[in-house]
Enzyme design. Structure first.
Site, PDB file in Angstrom:
ATOM      1  N   ASP A 111       0.833  -1.212   0.000  1.00  0.00           N
ATOM      2  CA  ASP A 111       0.000   0.000   0.000  1.00  0.00           C
ATOM      3  C   ASP A 111       0.867   1.262   0.000  1.00  0.00           C
ATOM      4  OD1 ASP A 111      -2.493   1.138  -0.011  1.00  0.00           O
ATOM      5  OD2 ASP A 111      -2.879   0.915   2.132  1.00  0.00           O
ATOM      6  N   TRP A 180      -0.958   8.553   6.051  1.00  0.00           N
ATOM      7  CA  TRP A 180      -0.717   7.303   5.320  1.00  0.00           C
ATOM      8  C   TRP A 180       0.703   6.779   5.441  1.00  0.00           C
ATOM      9  CZ3 TRP A 180       3.323   8.460   2.291  1.00  0.00           C
ATOM     10  CH2 TRP A 180       3.484   9.791   1.892  1.00  0.00           C
ATOM     11  N   LYS A 204     -10.723   7.579  10.890  1.00  0.00           N
ATOM     12  CA  LYS A 204     -10.763   7.879   9.451  1.00  0.00           C
ATOM     13  C   LYS A 204      -9.321   7.817   8.947  1.00  0.00           C
ATOM     14  CE  LYS A 204     -10.349  10.498   6.347  1.00  0.00           C
ATOM     15  NZ  LYS A 204      -9.424  10.229   5.222  1.00  0.00           N
ATOM     16  N   SER A 257      -0.874  16.824   7.544  1.00  0.00           N
ATOM     17  CA  SER A 257      -0.129  18.019   7.137  1.00  0.00           C
ATOM     18  C   SER A 257      -0.569  19.245   7.934  1.00  0.00           C
ATOM     19  CB  SER A 257      -0.349  18.266   5.648  1.00  0.00           C
ATOM     20  OG  SER A 257      -1.716  18.534   5.426  1.00  0.00           O
ATOM     21  N   GLU A 278      -0.824  16.504  15.350  1.00  0.00           N
ATOM     22  CA  GLU A 278       0.547  16.048  15.080  1.00  0.00           C
ATOM     23  C   GLU A 278       0.807  16.353  13.613  1.00  0.00           C
ATOM     24  OE1 GLU A 278       2.848  14.606  17.116  1.00  0.00           O
ATOM     25  OE2 GLU A 278       1.495  14.974  18.781  1.00  0.00           O
ATOM     26  N   CYS A 312       7.393  12.304   9.190  1.00  0.00           N
ATOM     27  CA  CYS A 312       7.257  13.666   9.723  1.00  0.00           C
ATOM     28  C   CYS A 312       8.561  14.171  10.310  1.00  0.00           C
ATOM     29  CB  CYS A 312       6.134  13.704  10.749  1.00  0.00           C
ATOM     30  SG  CYS A 312       6.319  12.471  12.048  1.00  0.00           S
TER      31      CYS A 312
HETATM   32  P1  NDP Z   1      -2.998  15.134   4.997  1.00  0.00           P
HETATM   33  O1  NDP Z   1      -3.085  16.345   5.838  1.00  0.00           O
HETATM   34  O2  NDP Z   1      -3.148  15.295   3.524  1.00  0.00           O
HETATM   35  O3  NDP Z   1      -4.112  14.065   5.424  1.00  0.00           O
HETATM   36  C1  NDP Z   1      -4.186  13.555   6.738  1.00  0.00           C
HETATM   37  C2  NDP Z   1      -5.576  13.008   6.979  1.00  0.00           C
HETATM   38  O4  NDP Z   1      -6.526  14.072   6.935  1.00  0.00           O
HETATM   39  C3  NDP Z   1      -6.022  12.017   5.915  1.00  0.00           C
HETATM   40  O5  NDP Z   1      -6.788  11.011   6.519  1.00  0.00           O
HETATM   41  C4  NDP Z   1      -6.851  12.893   5.002  1.00  0.00           C
HETATM   42  O6  NDP Z   1      -7.751  12.167   4.232  1.00  0.00           O
HETATM   43  C5  NDP Z   1      -7.563  13.774   6.000  1.00  0.00           C
HETATM   44  N1  NDP Z   1      -8.077  15.023   5.461  1.00  0.00           N
HETATM   45  C6  NDP Z   1      -7.785  15.637   4.286  1.00  0.00           C
HETATM   46  N2  NDP Z   1      -8.458  16.816   4.186  1.00  0.00           N
HETATM   47  C7  NDP Z   1      -9.196  16.931   5.323  1.00  0.00           C
HETATM   48  C8  NDP Z   1     -10.078  17.939   5.833  1.00  0.00           C
HETATM   49  N3  NDP Z   1     -10.345  19.054   5.155  1.00  0.00           N
HETATM   50  N4  NDP Z   1     -10.638  17.745   7.048  1.00  0.00           N
HETATM   51  C9  NDP Z   1     -10.363  16.631   7.766  1.00  0.00           C
HETATM   52  N5  NDP Z   1      -9.536  15.643   7.346  1.00  0.00           N
HETATM   53  C10 NDP Z   1      -8.955  15.792   6.142  1.00  0.00           C
HETATM   54  O7  NDP Z   1      -1.622  14.422   5.375  1.00  0.00           O
HETATM   55  P2  NDP Z   1      -1.024  13.110   4.733  1.00  0.00           P
HETATM   56  O8  NDP Z   1      -1.956  11.956   4.904  1.00  0.00           O
HETATM   57  O9  NDP Z   1      -0.526  13.437   3.373  1.00  0.00           O
HETATM   58  O10 NDP Z   1       0.199  12.801   5.700  1.00  0.00           O
HETATM   59  C11 NDP Z   1       1.418  13.401   5.560  1.00  0.00           C
HETATM   60  C12 NDP Z   1       1.566  14.515   6.575  1.00  0.00           C
HETATM   61  O11 NDP Z   1       1.407  13.993   7.888  1.00  0.00           O
HETATM   62  C13 NDP Z   1       2.942  15.132   6.552  1.00  0.00           C
HETATM   63  O12 NDP Z   1       2.810  16.522   6.672  1.00  0.00           O
HETATM   64  C14 NDP Z   1       3.606  14.536   7.787  1.00  0.00           C
HETATM   65  O13 NDP Z   1       4.648  15.326   8.284  1.00  0.00           O
HETATM   66  C15 NDP Z   1       2.461  14.436   8.725  1.00  0.00           C
HETATM   67  N6  NDP Z   1       2.733  13.451   9.768  1.00  0.00           N
HETATM   68  C16 NDP Z   1       2.957  13.892  11.040  1.00  0.00           C
HETATM   69  C17 NDP Z   1       3.288  13.000  12.057  1.00  0.00           C
HETATM   70  C18 NDP Z   1       3.528  13.486  13.443  1.00  0.00           C
HETATM   71  O14 NDP Z   1       3.517  12.663  14.363  1.00  0.00           O
HETATM   72  N7  NDP Z   1       3.742  14.770  13.667  1.00  0.00           N
HETATM   73  C19 NDP Z   1       3.409  11.557  11.793  1.00  0.00           C
HETATM   74  C20 NDP Z   1       3.109  11.197  10.429  1.00  0.00           C
HETATM   75  C21 NDP Z   1       2.795  12.119   9.458  1.00  0.00           C
HETATM   76  P3  NDP Z   1      -7.316  11.688   2.761  1.00  0.00           P
HETATM   77  O15 NDP Z   1      -5.877  11.295   2.782  1.00  0.00           O
HETATM   78  O16 NDP Z   1      -8.190  10.533   2.558  1.00  0.00           O
HETATM   79  O17 NDP Z   1      -7.539  12.854   1.863  1.00  0.00           O
END
Ligand code: NDP
Length: 536
Positions: A111, A180, A204, A257, A278, A312
């Site tokens: 995945d 993811w 989610k 993000s 986070e 991250c």
């Molecule tokens: P995103 O912010 O794109 O997505 C995170 C989650 O939020 C997904 O499930 C996404 O759904 C969902 N989402 C998207 N838009 C919305 C919205 N408007 N309202 C509510 N939920 C929403 O991040 P990524 O999945 O791309 O992950 C990468 C990011 O995560 C990087 O910035 C990384 O640094 C951070 N991260 C931080 C960590 C920490 O511990 N500080 C650990 C791991 C990652 P969908 O994907 O289905 O659109």
């Protein structure tokens, strides 16, 4: 048609994915189809082949899950149990991850596109961390009805006619929105403490790579979590946004993000509900000239290439002392250009010839999906246009070099003499891209390390322990490493809390502080009887 090697490995993973839990939402204790019956495709990052189609939950499915969770919350059985009893049930879920480790790691390898060894290591970590959360159940029970003390301050003693105790209550129905890159780790790090603390929850996962997280619904069902206490809705940002905005949700725990985090905080502000965020990072690796050169190169590579840079805490800014900049960059370029590409992450089980740490950076893995690949290449095109110097990389490798076609690969890339205001210095690229600047004095090193809006993690390398600790203490980040040899970089322990300064987040995960994030502190004043009377 004869299946080739890569398709064979994919076919094996697809046999895991026929199970109900990978094809339905988990709501109210049952596996159900999404109301609108829609599905999402997900692809194998190494070849671009279709991996699976999973249900696309939308706002209406999120509403069903919120209703189920609120019904379970109102019924009160889960919240009414001692935390230690809840922990025993959640521990069965953690054990379930361990029992299914190979299958779940293969699914994540397919995945996310991460080498199997790394996926297996992460899965073991998720199970272990889950057990740690469960071990805190008793500690949480011990924090109920604790007499309030004055804290030592003058005038801090409650009036003598008052008896006051503190309690830590669950918050209610919590939305858990996860990223993811380490799907099971990120998700279960939320699920386990939220449930041990007595909340009801809706998970989610990310649409980009969330298949392993769907198994958590089955784990909850098998463990005997009461219906509605835990729910899983797969879907995209629409589902996440519906969860965040709902008045039926009292807290959002989010990993993702910074941009999405700020949207979620905005939605929660409208209804004044709790958030734990986070978020992203742009971590610095500061290397002083007394550091062993080989160790510095090894640590640099591990820092920005682990999980293909999609982590991250990736150390994507190298801040190197001017006097060793040339030899360090020369060696770094040589080492990076030797790295092989990981053509089949699912079967990448036995490689270890360059194993600096089992499962870490000895191959270049593909980027998770086409859209992230395009996003990273967009940063690199912009850097080229702006005249940034490329030490190595910057392109999509050809199929012959990679060893197969159709995958989302990018060459490990190092950008040098980067301006401080450049996007590649200030923004999270989330791919195999390192930006380099140099310094002369200790003061300059600190200024460079603190020159972005993020503050998630950072590392200082020096043979001088006093200097390493002095600089580490001045870096503004939630987790800082001071090291003479790079050991322990990116290592995490469930008992050690972490989180972000600035744009990297709000709140702390892990440790007892991480468990407290899922509780509300309440004082109970009682008069006219003793606590012992009340407990008879
Ligand atoms: P995103 O912010 O794109 O997505 C995170 C989650 O939020 C997904 O499930 C996404 O759904 C969902 N989402 C998207 N838009 C919305 C919205 N408007 N309202 C509510 N939920 C929403 O991040 P990524 O999945 O791309 O992950 C990468 C990011 O995560 C990087 O910035 C990384 O640094 C951070 N991260 C931080 C960590 C920490 O511990 N500080 C650990 C791991 C990652 P969908 O994907 O289905 O659109």
């Amino acid at each position: 048609m004869e299946l080739n090697t890569k398709t064979k490995s994919l076919a094996k993973v697809q046999t895991h994915l026929v199970a109900e839990c990978f094809n339905k939402l988990y709501i109210g204790g049952e596996f159900v189809d999404p109301i609108d019956g829609e599905k999402y495709p997900t692809y194998y990052p190494a070849t671009g082949e279709l991996l699976h189609e999973f249900p696309r939950g939308k706002a209406n499915d999120v509403e069903s899950a919120i209703a189920a969770a609120n019904a379970a919350w109102a019924e009160g059985t889960w919240a009414g149990m001692p935390a230690a009893s809840r922990a025993e049930i959640v521990a069965k879920m953690a054990q379930g991850i361990e029992d299914n480790l190979e299958m779940l790691a293969e699914i994540e390898a397919a995945d996310v596109g991460k080498p199997y060894r790394q996926a297996a290591k992460g899965m073991g970590g998720a199970a272990g961390e889950g057990k740690y959360w469960c071990s805190l159940g008793k500690a949480l029970d011990a924090e109920q009805d604790v007499p309030v003390n004055s804290g030592g301050g003058e005038g801090g003693v409650p009036p003598s006619e008052w008896n006051v105790v503190y309690r830590r209550d669950p918050i209610g129905v919590i939305g858990l929105i996860s990223a993811w890159n380490y799907p099971m780790n990120v998700a279960f790090r939320k699920v386990a403490p939220a449930l041990v603390a007595g909340n009801c929850a809706i998970l989610k996962p990310s649409e980009i790579a969330g298949l392993s997280c769907m198994f958590i619904g089955k784990l909850a069902q098998d463990a005997g979590i009461p219906p509605g206490v835990f729910n899983v809705v797969t879907g995209d940002g629409e589902a996440g946004a519906a969860l965040a905005a709902s008045p039926g949700v009292s807290m959002i725990s989010f990993t993702g993000s910074t941009l999405t985090g700020s949207k979620i905080m905005g939605a929660c502000a409208q209804k004044l509900s709790q958030v734990a965020l986070e978020l992203g990072g742009k971590s610095a690796l500061v290397v002083f000239d007394d550091t062993d050169l080989d160790k510095a190169v090894e640590t640099t590579m591990k820092g920005f290439l682990t999980n293909g840079g999609q982590i991250c805490t990736a150390h994507t800014r190298l801040i190197v002392q001017e006097s060793i900049k040339s030899p360090l960059l020369k060696k770094l370029k040589e080492e990076l250009e030797k790295l092989p590409f990981c053509t089949d992450p699912i079967t990448e089980k036995d490689r270890g010839d360059r194993a600096w740490e089992d499962g870490m950076t000895d191959v270049v893995q593909p980027i998770v999906c086409d859209s992230q690949h395009k996003k990273i290449m967009g940063f690199l095109h912009e850097a080229k246009r702006a005249g940034v110097e490329f030490l190595t990389g910057g392109n999509v490798p050809d199929a012959e070099t990679v060893g197969n076609s159709g995958g989302y690969f990018i060459q490990p890339t190092v950008l040098i003499n980067v301006e401080r205001d450049a996007d590649v210095w200030q923004k999270e690229v989330f791919g195999p891209v390192l930006s380099v600047r140099s310094f002369s004095t200790e003061q300059e090193a600190v200024l460079e390390a603190n020159s972005t809006a993020f503050g998630l993690a950072s590392t200082v390398m020096s043979a001088d322990p006093a200097k390493a600790m002095r600089v580490a203490n001045r870096i503004r980040a939630g987790a800082v490493y001071a090291t003479s040899n790079g050991e322990g970089l990116l290592a995490e322990h469930p008992a050690v809390s972490r989180g972000g300064f600035g744009c990297s987040g709000i709140g702390r995960e892990k440790g007892i502080i991480g468990l407290h994030e899922y509780t509300e502190l309440k004082s109970v004043n009682y008069t006219g009887f003793s606590l012992a009377d009340a407990k008879k």
